[in-house]
Design a protein around this motif. Structure first.
Motif, PDB file in Angstrom:
ATOM      1  N   HIS A  70       0.817  -1.403   0.049  1.00 39.80           N
ATOM      2  CA  HIS A  70       0.024   0.105  -0.114  1.00 39.80           C
ATOM      3  C   HIS A  70       0.880   1.395   0.023  1.00 39.80           C
ATOM      4  O   HIS A  70       0.646   2.378  -0.913  1.00 39.80           O
ATOM      5  CB  HIS A  70      -0.907   0.029   1.247  1.00 39.80           C
ATOM      6  CG  HIS A  70      -2.067  -1.068   0.986  1.00 39.80           C
ATOM      7  ND1 HIS A  70      -3.047  -0.904   1.856  1.00 39.80           N
ATOM      8  CD2 HIS A  70      -2.326  -1.702  -0.073  1.00 39.80           C
ATOM      9  CE1 HIS A  70      -3.906  -2.087   1.454  1.00 39.80           C
ATOM     10  NE2 HIS A  70      -3.661  -2.439   0.407  1.00 39.80           N
ATOM     11  N   GLN A  71       1.870   1.200   0.801  1.00 38.03           N
ATOM     12  CA  GLN A  71       2.632   2.631   0.881  1.00 38.03           C
ATOM     13  C   GLN A  71       3.319   2.730  -0.306  1.00 38.03           C
ATOM     14  O   GLN A  71       3.567   3.776  -0.942  1.00 38.03           O
ATOM     15  CB  GLN A  71       3.696   2.387   2.256  1.00 38.03           C
ATOM     16  CG  GLN A  71       4.402   3.703   2.371  1.00 38.03           C
ATOM     17  CD  GLN A  71       3.589   4.927   2.281  1.00 38.03           C
ATOM     18  OE1 GLN A  71       2.665   4.897   3.205  1.00 38.03           O
ATOM     19  NE2 GLN A  71       3.809   5.986   1.635  1.00 38.03           N
ATOM     20  N   MET A  72       3.913   1.769  -1.146  1.00 40.83           N
ATOM     21  CA  MET A  72       4.881   1.735  -2.095  1.00 40.83           C
ATOM     22  C   MET A  72       3.688   2.477  -3.198  1.00 40.83           C
ATOM     23  O   MET A  72       4.422   3.285  -4.202  1.00 40.83           O
ATOM     24  CB  MET A  72       5.249   0.603  -2.629  1.00 40.83           C
ATOM     25  CG  MET A  72       6.017   0.380  -4.037  1.00 40.83           C
ATOM     26  SD  MET A  72       6.417  -1.147  -4.570  1.00 40.83           S
ATOM     27  CE  MET A  72       4.844  -1.866  -4.771  1.00 40.83           C
ATOM     28  N   LEU A  73       2.645   1.989  -3.105  1.00 40.23           N
ATOM     29  CA  LEU A  73       1.596   2.560  -4.544  1.00 40.23           C
ATOM     30  C   LEU A  73       1.133   3.933  -4.138  1.00 40.23           C
ATOM     31  O   LEU A  73       1.048   4.241  -4.932  1.00 40.23           O
ATOM     32  CB  LEU A  73       0.355   1.376  -4.598  1.00 40.23           C
ATOM     33  CG  LEU A  73       0.771   0.230  -5.129  1.00 40.23           C
ATOM     34  CD1 LEU A  73      -0.766  -0.863  -4.777  1.00 40.23           C
ATOM     35  CD2 LEU A  73       0.817   0.063  -6.550  1.00 40.23           C
ATOM     36  N   ARG A  74       1.177   4.121  -2.895  1.00 37.46           N
ATOM     37  CA  ARG A  74       0.832   5.656  -2.644  1.00 37.46           C
ATOM     38  C   ARG A  74       1.872   6.403  -2.976  1.00 37.46           C
ATOM     39  O   ARG A  74       1.495   7.430  -3.730  1.00 37.46           O
ATOM     40  CB  ARG A  74       0.472   5.783  -1.244  1.00 37.46           C
ATOM     41  CG  ARG A  74      -0.913   5.366  -0.641  1.00 37.46           C
ATOM     42  CD  ARG A  74      -1.304   5.648   0.685  1.00 37.46           C
ATOM     43  NE  ARG A  74      -0.387   5.315   1.776  1.00 37.46           N
ATOM     44  CZ  ARG A  74      -0.796   4.082   2.313  1.00 37.46           C
ATOM     45  NH1 ARG A  74      -1.950   3.628   2.076  1.00 37.46           N
ATOM     46  NH2 ARG A  74      -0.134   3.593   3.343  1.00 37.46           N
ATOM     47  N   THR A  75       3.172   6.037  -2.815  1.00 36.30           N
ATOM     48  CA  THR A  75       4.100   6.881  -3.311  1.00 36.30           C
ATOM     49  C   THR A  75       4.380   6.976  -4.867  1.00 36.30           C
ATOM     50  O   THR A  75       4.453   8.050  -5.631  1.00 36.30           O
ATOM     51  CB  THR A  75       5.650   6.420  -2.782  1.00 36.30           C
ATOM     52  OG1 THR A  75       5.484   6.172  -1.444  1.00 36.30           O
ATOM     53  CG2 THR A  75       6.741   7.195  -3.083  1.00 36.30           C
ATOM     54  N   TYR A  76       4.359   5.632  -5.352  1.00 37.78           N
ATOM     55  CA  TYR A  76       4.260   5.614  -7.015  1.00 37.78           C
ATOM     56  C   TYR A  76       3.204   6.535  -7.536  1.00 37.78           C
ATOM     57  O   TYR A  76       3.361   7.416  -8.706  1.00 37.78           O
ATOM     58  CB  TYR A  76       4.127   4.077  -7.348  1.00 37.78           C
ATOM     59  CG  TYR A  76       4.381   3.965  -8.900  1.00 37.78           C
ATOM     60  CD1 TYR A  76       5.755   4.287  -9.326  1.00 37.78           C
ATOM     61  CD2 TYR A  76       3.345   3.894  -9.705  1.00 37.78           C
ATOM     62  CE1 TYR A  76       5.708   3.997 -10.697  1.00 37.78           C
ATOM     63  CE2 TYR A  76       3.362   3.583 -10.867  1.00 37.78           C
ATOM     64  CZ  TYR A  76       4.773   3.500 -11.452  1.00 37.78           C
ATOM     65  OH  TYR A  76       4.815   3.749 -12.912  1.00 37.78           O
ATOM     66  N   GLU A 152      15.204   0.888  -9.719  1.00 40.26           N
ATOM     67  CA  GLU A 152      16.080   2.319  -9.200  1.00 40.26           C
ATOM     68  C   GLU A 152      15.801   2.428  -7.702  1.00 40.26           C
ATOM     69  O   GLU A 152      16.823   2.881  -7.217  1.00 40.26           O
ATOM     70  CB  GLU A 152      15.615   3.562  -9.771  1.00 40.26           C
ATOM     71  CG  GLU A 152      15.773   3.509 -11.487  1.00 40.26           C
ATOM     72  CD  GLU A 152      15.020   4.773 -11.876  1.00 40.26           C
ATOM     73  OE1 GLU A 152      14.401   5.641 -11.152  1.00 40.26           O
ATOM     74  OE2 GLU A 152      15.545   5.265 -13.069  1.00 40.26           O
ATOM     75  N   ARG A 153      14.915   1.801  -7.122  1.00 44.34           N
ATOM     76  CA  ARG A 153      14.778   1.730  -5.594  1.00 44.34           C
ATOM     77  C   ARG A 153      15.171   0.657  -4.952  1.00 44.34           C
ATOM     78  O   ARG A 153      14.825   0.390  -3.686  1.00 44.34           O
ATOM     79  CB  ARG A 153      13.450   2.464  -5.402  1.00 44.34           C
ATOM     80  CG  ARG A 153      13.302   3.714  -5.488  1.00 44.34           C
ATOM     81  CD  ARG A 153      12.021   4.288  -5.845  1.00 44.34           C
ATOM     82  NE  ARG A 153      11.762   5.911  -6.058  1.00 44.34           N
ATOM     83  CZ  ARG A 153      12.078   6.247  -7.346  1.00 44.34           C
ATOM     84  NH1 ARG A 153      12.471   5.352  -8.410  1.00 44.34           N
ATOM     85  NH2 ARG A 153      12.181   7.475  -7.726  1.00 44.34           N
TER      86      ARG A 153
END
Length: 337
Positions: A70-76, A152-153
């Motif tokens: 969830h957090q990764m998708l929000r950032t992306y 890249e991350r």
């Protein structure tokens, strides 16, 4: 009652601010109409509409992905999808860009759910698995960008995205049928004028439906007893049948900044679904007209010329030119300029 009804009731009672209608992830049709009406009248700031409704929708959609992502998708979503979405002078995200954001996020939720079903962490994904997923889903438009960002991350391995198979355009309509559709659109007054003109621009020049329906009246200009359409770097002189319909459509709207094809929602152009429904009785579709028109143009006119006039990527027409065999003829609709 659903959330949209609750919001309308709370706004009417004064318990919440009118801006709260921007935060409903799945608004009902009455709420959508109210939101666009308030936006068009200036009661809602346009800069707020550029991201807030999409973020509300995105938050709801991300909830369907595995929890650890969830957090990764929000950032992306915030820093890649929304940041790259094109904005017009008013601050609105363009219709096509908003649809790309939604298609990308839906696809990513599906991809991450699929990876979880494979019991494979993202850091352990292999090229074979990516290629397997590509055979099951249409993902070329959004997956390579995500994989590059993730690599890249250090979220995923550095996968060779260039090996992903490219989908070739499908030419499902013959040139004879395309000509029949063009003649029908040019002469059959029983078809709505806006549908005839929009469909002709797609059938003759292969324009995307969203770009066609988002044209402004000011993009049509009188030049030397003719009518020019300004889309790309060079003006496009419209042939007589198309120009005649375009002048009739122009006469319906006095404001130069107005949509050429105004929709039912205030301040919005027609939806492509409107056009698709009116093409169905002619035995064709938007994509069929687009692909056949591009295939025919690419076989007759250099890709750079087409890209400059029609505001396409050169690579798009190079792909069609390769399919067409690269032979160039003399296409009269573009020869006039």
């Amino acid at each position: 009652m659903g959330p949209s009804t609750d919001v309308l009731r709370d706004i009417a009672s004064g318990r919440v601010a009118v801006e709260s209608i921007l935060d409903v992830p799945r608004p009902s049709k009455p709420l959508i109409y109210l939101r666009t009406l308030l936006l068009d009248s200036g009661a809602l700031p346009r800069d707020a509409t550029a991201t807030r409704p999409l973020m509300a929708w995105a938050t709801h959609t991300i909830g369907g992905a595995p929890a650890e992502h969830h957090q990764m998708l929000r950032t992306y979503t915030r820093w890649m999808l929304l940041r790259r979405a094109s904005r017009g002078p008013s601050g609105d995200i363009a219709i096509g860009a908003a649809r790309h954001v939604k298609a990308s996020l839906r696809g990513l939720v599906t991809f991450l759910t699929w990876a979880e079903e494979q019991q494979t962490p993202l850091r352990a994904l292999t090229q074979a698995q990516i290629e397997e997923f590509i055979t099951l889903r249409t993902a070329r438009r959004w997956l390579p960008q995500f994989l590059t960002w993730a690599a890249e991350r250090g979220v995923t391995p550095d996968l060779d995205i260039s090996t992903l198979p490219r989908r070739e355009p499908t030419i499902s309509t013959s040139e004879e049928h395309l000509e029949h559709v063009i003649r029908t659109l040019a002469t059959d007054s029983s078809i709505a004028l806006d549908a005839r003109l929009a469909a002709l621009l797609i059938a003759v020049y292969g324009l995307p439906a969203t770009k066609t329906l988002a044209l402004r009246r000011r993009q049509l200009r009188d030049e030397n007893d003719g009518l020019d359409l300004h889309i790309g770097d060079r003006p496009l002189a419209l042939p007589a049948p198309v120009a005649t319909l375009a002048r009739e459509q122009l006469d319906l709207r006095p404001d130069d900044d107005a949509w050429l094809f105004p929709g039912r929602l205030p301040g919005q152009p027609l939806d492509p679904q409107y056009l698709a429904l009116r093409l169905r009785p002619l035995g064709t579709s938007i994509s069929a007209l687009q692909n056949t028109a591009r295939f025919r143009l690419a076989g007759a006119v250099p890709a750079k010329v087409l890209a400059d006039i029609l505001d396409f990527s050169v690579a798009t027409f190079e792909n069609y030119a390769r399919l067409a065999g690269g032979t160039r003829g003399d296409y009269p609709a573009l020869r006039t300029r």
